[in-house]
Write an enzyme that holds these catalytic residues in place. Structure first.
Site, short mmCIF file in Angstrom:
data_model
loop_
_atom_site.label_atom_id
_atom_site.label_comp_id
_atom_site.label_asym_id
_atom_site.label_seq_id
_atom_site.Cartn_x
_atom_site.Cartn_y
_atom_site.Cartn_z
N ARG A 197 -13.71 0.65 -11.31
CA ARG A 197 -12.50 1.74 -12.02
C ARG A 197 -11.10 0.69 -11.60
NH1 ARG A 197 -8.22 3.28 -9.22
NH2 ARG A 197 -9.56 4.11 -8.42
N PRO A 252 3.37 -8.20 2.73
CA PRO A 252 3.06 -8.34 3.90
C PRO A 252 3.75 -7.00 4.73
CG PRO A 252 3.22 -10.31 3.19
CD PRO A 252 3.84 -9.46 2.11
N THR A 271 -5.13 -6.57 -6.81
CA THR A 271 -6.46 -6.35 -6.60
C THR A 271 -6.30 -7.20 -8.12
OG1 THR A 271 -6.52 -4.19 -5.98
CG2 THR A 271 -7.67 -4.89 -8.04
N ARG A 313 -2.14 5.75 -11.29
CA ARG A 313 -2.28 7.17 -10.31
C ARG A 313 -2.81 8.64 -11.22
NH1 ARG A 313 3.43 7.06 -7.28
NH2 ARG A 313 2.75 5.33 -5.66
N GLU A 351 -1.82 2.50 -4.36
CA GLU A 351 -1.38 4.11 -5.41
C GLU A 351 -0.55 4.95 -4.84
OE1 GLU A 351 -0.66 2.61 -7.68
OE2 GLU A 351 -2.26 1.66 -7.95
N PHE A 353 12.32 10.02 3.21
CA PHE A 353 11.24 8.99 3.12
C PHE A 353 11.88 8.40 4.59
CE2 PHE A 353 10.08 10.32 -0.90
CZ PHE A 353 8.78 9.60 -1.22
C1 LIG Z 1 -8.10 -2.17 -1.53
C2 LIG Z 1 -6.51 -2.64 -1.79
C3 LIG Z 1 -6.12 -2.50 -3.18
C4 LIG Z 1 -4.69 -3.09 -3.68
N1 LIG Z 1 -4.30 -3.53 -4.65
C5 LIG Z 1 -2.54 -3.46 -4.94
C6 LIG Z 1 -2.74 -4.38 -5.86
O1 LIG Z 1 -2.45 -5.07 -7.00
N2 LIG Z 1 -0.81 -4.81 -6.08
C7 LIG Z 1 -0.10 -3.80 -5.60
O2 LIG Z 1 1.08 -3.76 -5.65
N3 LIG Z 1 -0.31 -3.12 -4.25
C8 LIG Z 1 -1.68 -3.12 -4.18
N4 LIG Z 1 -2.48 -2.21 -2.56
C9 LIG Z 1 -1.60 -1.88 -1.77
C10 LIG Z 1 -1.18 -1.14 -1.37
O3 LIG Z 1 -0.36 -0.22 -2.79
C11 LIG Z 1 -0.19 -0.29 -0.47
O4 LIG Z 1 -1.56 -0.53 1.20
C12 LIG Z 1 0.20 0.76 -0.30
O5 LIG Z 1 0.65 1.18 -1.26
C13 LIG Z 1 0.60 1.16 1.51
O6 LIG Z 1 1.45 0.03 2.04
P1 LIG Z 1 0.50 0.00 3.49
O7 LIG Z 1 -0.66 -0.64 3.41
O8 LIG Z 1 1.77 -1.73 3.91
O9 LIG Z 1 0.99 0.74 4.07
P2 LIG Z 1 2.55 1.19 5.18
O10 LIG Z 1 3.09 1.63 3.65
O11 LIG Z 1 1.82 0.53 6.46
O12 LIG Z 1 1.90 2.70 6.27
C14 LIG Z 1 1.42 3.02 7.15
C15 LIG Z 1 1.10 4.24 7.42
O13 LIG Z 1 2.73 5.23 7.47
C16 LIG Z 1 2.37 5.56 6.24
N5 LIG Z 1 3.94 6.12 6.35
C17 LIG Z 1 4.91 5.22 4.86
N6 LIG Z 1 6.24 5.81 4.82
C18 LIG Z 1 6.50 6.69 5.18
C19 LIG Z 1 7.19 8.16 6.04
N7 LIG Z 1 8.71 8.21 5.22
N8 LIG Z 1 6.59 8.51 6.86
C20 LIG Z 1 5.74 9.18 7.28
N9 LIG Z 1 4.17 8.22 7.16
C21 LIG Z 1 4.59 7.06 6.34
C22 LIG Z 1 1.27 5.85 5.01
O14 LIG Z 1 1.03 6.52 4.73
C23 LIG Z 1 0.53 5.23 5.90
O15 LIG Z 1 -0.63 6.31 6.78
C24 LIG Z 1 -4.23 -2.54 -2.41
C25 LIG Z 1 -4.24 -1.87 -1.73
C26 LIG Z 1 -5.33 -2.12 -0.98
C27 LIG Z 1 -6.20 -0.94 0.16
#
Ligand SMILES: Cc1cc2nc3c(=O)[nH]c(=O)nc-3n(C[C@H](O)[C@H](O)[C@H](O)COP(=O)(O)OP(=O)(O)OC[C@H]3O[C@@H](n4cnc5c(N)ncnc54)[C@H](O)[C@@H]3O)c2cc1C
Length: 393
Positions: free
Chosen positions: A94, A138, A173, A252, A372, A392
């Site tokens: 998907r 990152p 992705t 989403r 998402e 936020f």
């Molecule tokens: C398999 C996979 C495919 C993906 N594909 C894409 C893609 O095609 N393109 C793309 O651009 N991205 C992609 N992503 C990235 C994805 O969108 C991010 O992983 C996601 O937005 C979360 O960011 P992060 O992993 O850096 O976590 P972080 O932002 O570091 O979050 C870590 C934790 O902190 C929490 N958090 C964040 N803000 C707050 C707040 N204000 N208060 C309390 N808690 C908070 C989060 O909910 C989470 O639990 C993909 C990710 C995965 C795993």
């Protein structure tokens, strides 16, 4: 006579004939073409994205709810139902369709110039060209506004100036298989989107290995090292973060439906297993504790489906607010992963193998909870709508 979980609420009666016919076509494709292969693709973390994109293109699934440029122009509900059926196969499958249609194609369709649309959309609709969407970095996932990727004009003041992009994108992705990347970068006047052919010098994509989730999906890190692009590469209609966020809302929406496909597959597998498995000389399905679990899960699946179909109808009527999509994404992914884990308990040890889809779906749904917009981000979106306060930061 036994009933399937969704037939208990007759949710099919809420779906129009055309949408149901399309849904049935995708369901058959998933059963016959994808399900026999998926465990192997997942185990080996090796999925033939290029071949599948062409097959999805033939079925009209790529950018299917967009108008023109070779796209099928279906209802949004039909798109959601296709996502549901594909994710009953695997969330990774998907994801191929979501990233292509809702992220890469939608970005160009909504924010692109006529030339960008003519160049890319028809080939993306057939699956001949694959797109990816680079927003996350990152150090910036939930807070993409902090992005460090920069777009600078080579000759400021000259309207024909080249752009030069530098930075890194993470978790992208389809990154290593894409022909074109939609990359979001900070320019002088804020965040802008760029259409980047992946053979442009300075662009490299490296696959991220050792994932325990979405193994049947390619995930990559993108590196842009002084990537030089013509002035025409910028998406003219996207200004600021609302550009990428509009694409995320599309994707989403697909996940609201898609996650239910994984949950349905888990539940149907588990009901069939419990009917066969004998424990203490009785079928597992005959125990009250098992039936309570199955009933509770069916209630959540049915509620999730009603929610998804409601959001689909609002979207088809052009009045679906982003907060409502957050409600759907938050609820349906959260319930789907709970269903996958609960189903796993009913299969006992057998549930941890790839012979059954439960653990695979549960592991995949860890990513679906996170990408998402994480569940926490959607809680904050809903919280802000309720209180008027942004929490936020
Ligand atoms: C398999 C996979 C495919 C993906 N594909 C894409 C893609 O095609 N393109 C793309 O651009 N991205 C992609 N992503 C990235 C994805 O969108 C991010 O992983 C996601 O937005 C979360 O960011 P992060 O992993 O850096 O976590 P972080 O932002 O570091 O979050 C870590 C934790 O902190 C929490 N958090 C964040 N803000 C707050 C707040 N204000 N208060 C309390 N808690 C908070 C989060 O909910 C989470 O639990 C993909 C990710 C995965 C795993």
């Amino acid at each position: 006579m036994t009933r399937t979980p969704l037939s208990l609420l007759d949710t099919d009666s809420l779906i129009g004939d055309d949408d149901r016919a399309m849904r049935d076509t995708v369901r058959s494709f998933v059963e016959e073409r994808l399900k026999p292969e998926i465990a192997g693709w997942y185990e080996n973390a090796d999925v033939p994205v290029r071949d599948l994109a062409l097959e999805f293109g033939k079925l009209g699934l790529l950018g299917m709810h967009l108008e023109g440029y070779g796209c099928a122009g279906t209802s949004a509900t039909a798109y959601g139902l296709a996502c549901l059926e594909l994710e009953a196969g695997d969330s990774g499958l998907r994801s191929i369709v979501s990233v292509q249609g809702s992220l890469a194609m939608y970005a160009i369709w909504k924010h692109g110039s006529d030339a960008q649309k003519d160049e890319w959309l028809p080939r993306m609709a057939t699956g001949e060209a694959i797109g990816c969407f680079g927003l996350t970095e990152p150090d910036f996932g939930s807070n993409p506004g902090g992005m460090r990727t920069r777009a600078r004009l080579d000759a400021p003041g000259n309207p024909q100036s080249d752009w030069v992009l530098t930075g890194n994108k993470m978790w992208i992705t389809n990154g290593t298989v894409a022909d074109v990347a939609v990359v979001w970068a900070r320019a002088e006047d804020g965040v802008r989107g760029f259409v980047v052919p992946t053979d442009t010098p300075g662009f490299t994509a490296t696959e991220i290995k050792h994932k325990m989730s979405l193994r049947a999906s390619v995930t990559a890190e993108l590196s842009l090292d002084e990537v030089r692009l013509p002035a025409s590469a910028m998406l003219p209609e996207a200004r600021g973060l609302s550009g990428p966020l509009s694409c995320l809302t599309e994707a989403r929406f697909g996940i609201v439906f898609g996650s239910l496909g994984a949950a349905r597959d888990c539940l149907e597998t588990t009901i069939a297993y419990a009917a066969e498995r004998e424990i203490f000389d009785r079928r597992l399905s005959s125990y009250q504790l098992t039936q309570a679990k199955l009933a509770d899960m069916s209630v959540e699946l049915g509620k999730g489906m009603l929610l998804a179909l409601h959001l689909g109808r609002l979207k088809d009527e052009g009045r679906l607010p982003a907060e409502a999509v957050s409600i759907g994404k938050l609820n349906n992914t959260r319930e789907a992963i709970a269903i996958a884990r609960e189903c796993r308990t009913i299969l006992g040890a057998a549930g941890i193998t790839l012979e059954y889809p439960l653990m695979r779906h549960a592991n995949n749904l860890e990513s679906v909870l996170t990408y998402e917009g994480t569940s926490e981000v959607h809680q904050l979106v809903i919280g802000q709508a309720l209180t008027g306060e942004s929490a936020f930061r």
